[in-house]
Scaffold this motif. Structure first.
Motif, PDB file in Angstrom:
ATOM      1  N   THR A  90       0.914  -1.566   0.007  1.00 24.29           N
ATOM      2  CA  THR A  90       0.117   0.216   0.236  1.00 24.29           C
ATOM      3  C   THR A  90       0.704   0.762  -0.028  1.00 24.29           C
ATOM      4  O   THR A  90       0.490   2.168   0.082  1.00 24.29           O
ATOM      5  CB  THR A  90      -0.958   0.310   0.996  1.00 24.29           C
ATOM      6  OG1 THR A  90      -0.314  -0.175   2.969  1.00 24.29           O
ATOM      7  CG2 THR A  90      -1.658  -0.916   1.015  1.00 24.29           C
ATOM      8  N   VAL A  91       2.254   1.759   0.053  1.00 20.91           N
ATOM      9  CA  VAL A  91       2.885   1.857  -0.352  1.00 20.91           C
ATOM     10  C   VAL A  91       3.728   1.779  -1.800  1.00 20.91           C
ATOM     11  O   VAL A  91       4.096   1.474  -2.194  1.00 20.91           O
ATOM     12  CB  VAL A  91       3.745   2.358   0.664  1.00 20.91           C
ATOM     13  CG1 VAL A  91       3.298   2.766   1.858  1.00 20.91           C
ATOM     14  CG2 VAL A  91       4.934   1.155   1.072  1.00 20.91           C
ATOM     15  N   ARG A  92       4.259   3.259  -2.200  1.00 24.12           N
ATOM     16  CA  ARG A  92       5.497   3.117  -3.664  1.00 24.12           C
ATOM     17  C   ARG A  92       6.563   3.948  -3.008  1.00 24.12           C
ATOM     18  O   ARG A  92       6.650   4.422  -2.067  1.00 24.12           O
ATOM     19  CB  ARG A  92       4.395   4.417  -4.494  1.00 24.12           C
ATOM     20  CG  ARG A  92       3.172   3.058  -4.958  1.00 24.12           C
ATOM     21  CD  ARG A  92       2.990   4.436  -5.594  1.00 24.12           C
ATOM     22  NE  ARG A  92       3.140   4.023  -7.615  1.00 24.12           N
ATOM     23  CZ  ARG A  92       2.597   4.865  -8.306  1.00 24.12           C
ATOM     24  NH1 ARG A  92       1.691   5.982  -7.681  1.00 24.12           N
ATOM     25  NH2 ARG A  92       3.423   4.848  -9.608  1.00 24.12           N
ATOM     26  N   TRP A  93       7.344   3.364  -3.397  1.00 24.92           N
ATOM     27  CA  TRP A  93       9.038   4.100  -3.175  1.00 24.92           C
ATOM     28  C   TRP A  93       9.374   4.987  -5.296  1.00 24.92           C
ATOM     29  O   TRP A  93       9.238   3.802  -6.043  1.00 24.92           O
ATOM     30  CB  TRP A  93       9.942   3.414  -3.365  1.00 24.92           C
ATOM     31  CG  TRP A  93       9.327   2.364  -1.453  1.00 24.92           C
ATOM     32  CD1 TRP A  93       8.867   1.640  -1.411  1.00 24.92           C
ATOM     33  CD2 TRP A  93      10.366   3.276  -0.583  1.00 24.92           C
ATOM     34  NE1 TRP A  93       8.937   1.209  -0.221  1.00 24.92           N
ATOM     35  CE2 TRP A  93       9.778   2.635   0.163  1.00 24.92           C
ATOM     36  CE3 TRP A  93      11.009   4.505  -0.520  1.00 24.92           C
ATOM     37  CZ2 TRP A  93       9.790   2.634   2.048  1.00 24.92           C
ATOM     38  CZ3 TRP A  93      11.385   4.977   1.398  1.00 24.92           C
ATOM     39  CH2 TRP A  93      10.903   3.597   2.152  1.00 24.92           C
ATOM     40  N   LEU A 101      11.830   7.743  -2.241  1.00 25.92           N
ATOM     41  CA  LEU A 101      10.457   9.185  -1.682  1.00 25.92           C
ATOM     42  C   LEU A 101       9.871   7.908  -1.084  1.00 25.92           C
ATOM     43  O   LEU A 101       9.154   7.002  -2.131  1.00 25.92           O
ATOM     44  CB  LEU A 101      10.055   9.953  -1.872  1.00 25.92           C
ATOM     45  CG  LEU A 101      11.252  11.282  -2.314  1.00 25.92           C
ATOM     46  CD1 LEU A 101      11.625  11.351  -3.790  1.00 25.92           C
ATOM     47  CD2 LEU A 101      10.686  12.522  -1.298  1.00 25.92           C
ATOM     48  N   VAL A 102       8.609   7.490   0.057  1.00 23.29           N
ATOM     49  CA  VAL A 102       8.245   6.684  -0.247  1.00 23.29           C
ATOM     50  C   VAL A 102       6.239   7.882   0.009  1.00 23.29           C
ATOM     51  O   VAL A 102       6.520   8.571   0.473  1.00 23.29           O
ATOM     52  CB  VAL A 102       7.987   5.930   1.646  1.00 23.29           C
ATOM     53  CG1 VAL A 102       8.108   7.081   2.581  1.00 23.29           C
ATOM     54  CG2 VAL A 102       6.862   5.080   1.801  1.00 23.29           C
ATOM     55  N   HIS A 103       5.429   7.005  -0.899  1.00 18.44           N
ATOM     56  CA  HIS A 103       4.257   7.788  -0.549  1.00 18.44           C
ATOM     57  C   HIS A 103       3.250   6.562  -1.220  1.00 18.44           C
ATOM     58  O   HIS A 103       3.707   5.819  -0.896  1.00 18.44           O
ATOM     59  CB  HIS A 103       4.371   8.872  -2.118  1.00 18.44           C
ATOM     60  CG  HIS A 103       4.653   8.065  -2.982  1.00 18.44           C
ATOM     61  ND1 HIS A 103       3.569   8.393  -4.457  1.00 18.44           N
ATOM     62  CD2 HIS A 103       5.988   7.332  -3.692  1.00 18.44           C
ATOM     63  CE1 HIS A 103       4.324   7.499  -5.769  1.00 18.44           C
ATOM     64  NE2 HIS A 103       5.741   6.920  -5.526  1.00 18.44           N
ATOM     65  N   SER A 104       2.105   7.001  -1.095  1.00 23.56           N
ATOM     66  CA  SER A 104       1.156   6.068  -1.758  1.00 23.56           C
ATOM     67  C   SER A 104       1.244   5.619  -2.884  1.00 23.56           C
ATOM     68  O   SER A 104       1.042   5.801  -3.631  1.00 23.56           O
ATOM     69  CB  SER A 104      -0.068   6.872  -1.303  1.00 23.56           C
ATOM     70  OG  SER A 104      -0.490   8.216   0.226  1.00 23.56           O
ATOM     71  N   PHE A 116       2.301  11.888  -4.718  1.00 24.37           N
ATOM     72  CA  PHE A 116       4.122  11.895  -5.600  1.00 24.37           C
ATOM     73  C   PHE A 116       3.542  12.121  -7.033  1.00 24.37           C
ATOM     74  O   PHE A 116       2.907  10.287  -7.152  1.00 24.37           O
ATOM     75  CB  PHE A 116       5.076  11.446  -4.653  1.00 24.37           C
ATOM     76  CG  PHE A 116       6.587  10.991  -5.474  1.00 24.37           C
ATOM     77  CD1 PHE A 116       7.318  12.395  -5.330  1.00 24.37           C
ATOM     78  CD2 PHE A 116       6.983  10.563  -6.405  1.00 24.37           C
ATOM     79  CE1 PHE A 116       8.457  13.423  -5.243  1.00 24.37           C
ATOM     80  CE2 PHE A 116       8.061  11.577  -7.641  1.00 24.37           C
ATOM     81  CZ  PHE A 116       8.655  12.210  -6.384  1.00 24.37           C
ATOM     82  N   GLY A 117       4.085  12.313  -7.774  1.00 29.82           N
ATOM     83  CA  GLY A 117       4.214  12.553  -8.783  1.00 29.82           C
ATOM     84  C   GLY A 117       4.616  13.613 -10.067  1.00 29.82           C
ATOM     85  O   GLY A 117       5.376  13.990  -9.708  1.00 29.82           O
ATOM     86  N   GLY A 145       2.170  22.488   2.610  1.00 35.61           N
ATOM     87  CA  GLY A 145       1.304  21.326   2.583  1.00 35.61           C
ATOM     88  C   GLY A 145       2.255  19.937   1.542  1.00 35.61           C
ATOM     89  O   GLY A 145       2.462  19.729   0.498  1.00 35.61           O
ATOM     90  N   CYS A 146       3.327  19.610   2.508  1.00 35.84           N
ATOM     91  CA  CYS A 146       4.728  19.037   2.395  1.00 35.84           C
ATOM     92  C   CYS A 146       4.401  18.143   1.441  1.00 35.84           C
ATOM     93  O   CYS A 146       4.458  16.961   0.648  1.00 35.84           O
ATOM     94  CB  CYS A 146       5.202  18.792   2.911  1.00 35.84           C
ATOM     95  SG  CYS A 146       4.760  17.501   4.677  1.00 35.84           S
ATOM     96  N   GLY A 147       3.486  16.904   1.301  1.00 38.99           N
ATOM     97  CA  GLY A 147       3.335  15.996   1.087  1.00 38.99           C
ATOM     98  C   GLY A 147       4.278  14.731   1.505  1.00 38.99           C
ATOM     99  O   GLY A 147       4.085  14.622   2.471  1.00 38.99           O
ATOM    100  N   SER A 148       4.220  13.853   0.535  1.00 40.28           N
ATOM    101  CA  SER A 148       5.987  13.621   0.786  1.00 40.28           C
ATOM    102  C   SER A 148       7.086  13.942   1.124  1.00 40.28           C
ATOM    103  O   SER A 148       8.104  13.770   1.190  1.00 40.28           O
ATOM    104  CB  SER A 148       6.150  12.488  -0.604  1.00 40.28           C
ATOM    105  OG  SER A 148       6.490  13.082  -1.441  1.00 40.28           O
ATOM    106  N   GLY A 149       7.312  15.444   1.225  1.00 39.42           N
ATOM    107  CA  GLY A 149       8.618  16.593   1.053  1.00 39.42           C
ATOM    108  C   GLY A 149       8.895  17.102   0.190  1.00 39.42           C
ATOM    109  O   GLY A 149      10.231  17.275   1.108  1.00 39.42           O
TER     110      GLY A 149
END
Length: 317
Positions: A90-93, A101-104, A116-117, A145-149
């Protein structure tokens, strides 16, 4: 206290997984949701056959595909979902140069999904272009609104003596940003919950932001920009930045705008609000046509294109 301990263990497991992927030379360039869906619809893409399939393309995989250590880390992190005899992360890298970076995972349907995209890559280039030509050092910066940073990480790496805050209303975004900062060995980033700048104090000599700018029926935090055509958050950021920039400080806003009959209403509104002010600013289209599939959604019946734009706003002395 128990929940905090469990979260700390889960975050540590994700960090260890990221380090393992780094050591294995893993890399993945994140694409748009539409491209992701089209590639994954291919017959040969129904199941993952390598780490990029598992952690980049978000495909179901056999437990035998990955190492026992990676499987244990995914289990401890609580980011595995069973699908019959297969599993799915359930995570992507994803990679941006040497950053990982890890994200959804795709599809990002959850209300607390962390984005992230392709927008992240364009946002990164806007930041890099500015930092290469900035005449004054950065001392205090914030990524709204940093999201994945990614914004905070790039600023903190370029200005290692600066205090860089990464703020978001999404707790999952703050968790992932903290993990990504440690994974990148960047120590001058702090993560804080905040609705734009409402939750933190002080003035800033650099504010960066990549807010959501779509109309989203599910009102997902990472995607819904608010207002008639998704520009509400971008305008709120401009307003708050004008109040919180130090003299000589700059806002870098990377966003998107729905263009109707050739009119860029975000540009028109910014021009009206900044006319005669003590700010200098520049506005440009970074990409004239992004996320064209969004034009099929309700609310976009009169929109002819969505453009990615960048606003650079500086408080004069």
């Amino acid at each position: 206290m128990l929940l905090d301990q469990q979260q700390a263990q889960a975050d540590h497991a994700l960090l260890q997984l990221g380090r393992r992927l780094q050591a294995d030379g893993y890399r993945f360039t994140c694409v748009t949701p539409a491209t992701q869906g089209r590639v994954n619809a291919r017959l040969e893409a129904k199941q993952a056959h390598d780490l990029r399939g598992v952690f980049g393309w978000s495909r179901p995989f056999s437990p035998a595909l990955i190492s026992a250590d990676e499987l244990q880390q995914l289990t401890c992190a609580g980011v595995l979902r069973e699908e019959g005899d297969l599993l799915r992360s359930t995570v992507r890298w994803s990679s941006l140069d040497d950053l990982l970076l890890v994200h959804s995972a795709w599809p990002t349907d959850s209300p607390d999904a962390v984005f992230f995209g392709p927008d992240s890559y364009r946002f990164a280039q806007v930041i890099r272009d500015h930092l290469q030509h900035r005449p004054h050092p950065v001392q205090h910066a914030v990524d709204i609104g940093c999201g994945s940073g990614i914004g905070a990480l790039l600023v903190a790496r370029a200005a290692p003596h600066a205090q860089v805050s990464a703020v978001d209303i999404n707790p999952m975004a703050l968790r992932y940003t903290a993990i990504n900062a440690v994974l990148a060995a960047i120590a001058n980033v702090s993560v804080e919950p905040s609705d734009l700048l409402a939750g933190i104090t002080g003035t800033f000599d650099l504010i960066v932001a990549n807010p959501p700018y779509m109309l989203d029926a599910g009102r997902r935090t990472y995607r819904h920009g608010g207002g008639p055509l998704g520009a509400e958050l971008s305008l709120r950021i401009v307003e708050q930045a004008c109040e919180r920039l130090a003299v000589g400080g700059t806002l870098l806003l990377y966003s998107g705008v729905a263009v109707v009959e050739g009119r860029d209403t975000l540009l028109e509104t910014v021009h009206q609000r900044l006319h005669g002010s003590d700010f200098s600013w520049a506005y440009r289209e970074v990409d004239p046509d992004v996320f064209g599939e969004q034009l099929l959604e309700p609310g976009y019946e009169q929109v002819e294109r969505i453009a990615a734009v960048a606003l650079t706003l500086t408080r004069n002395g």
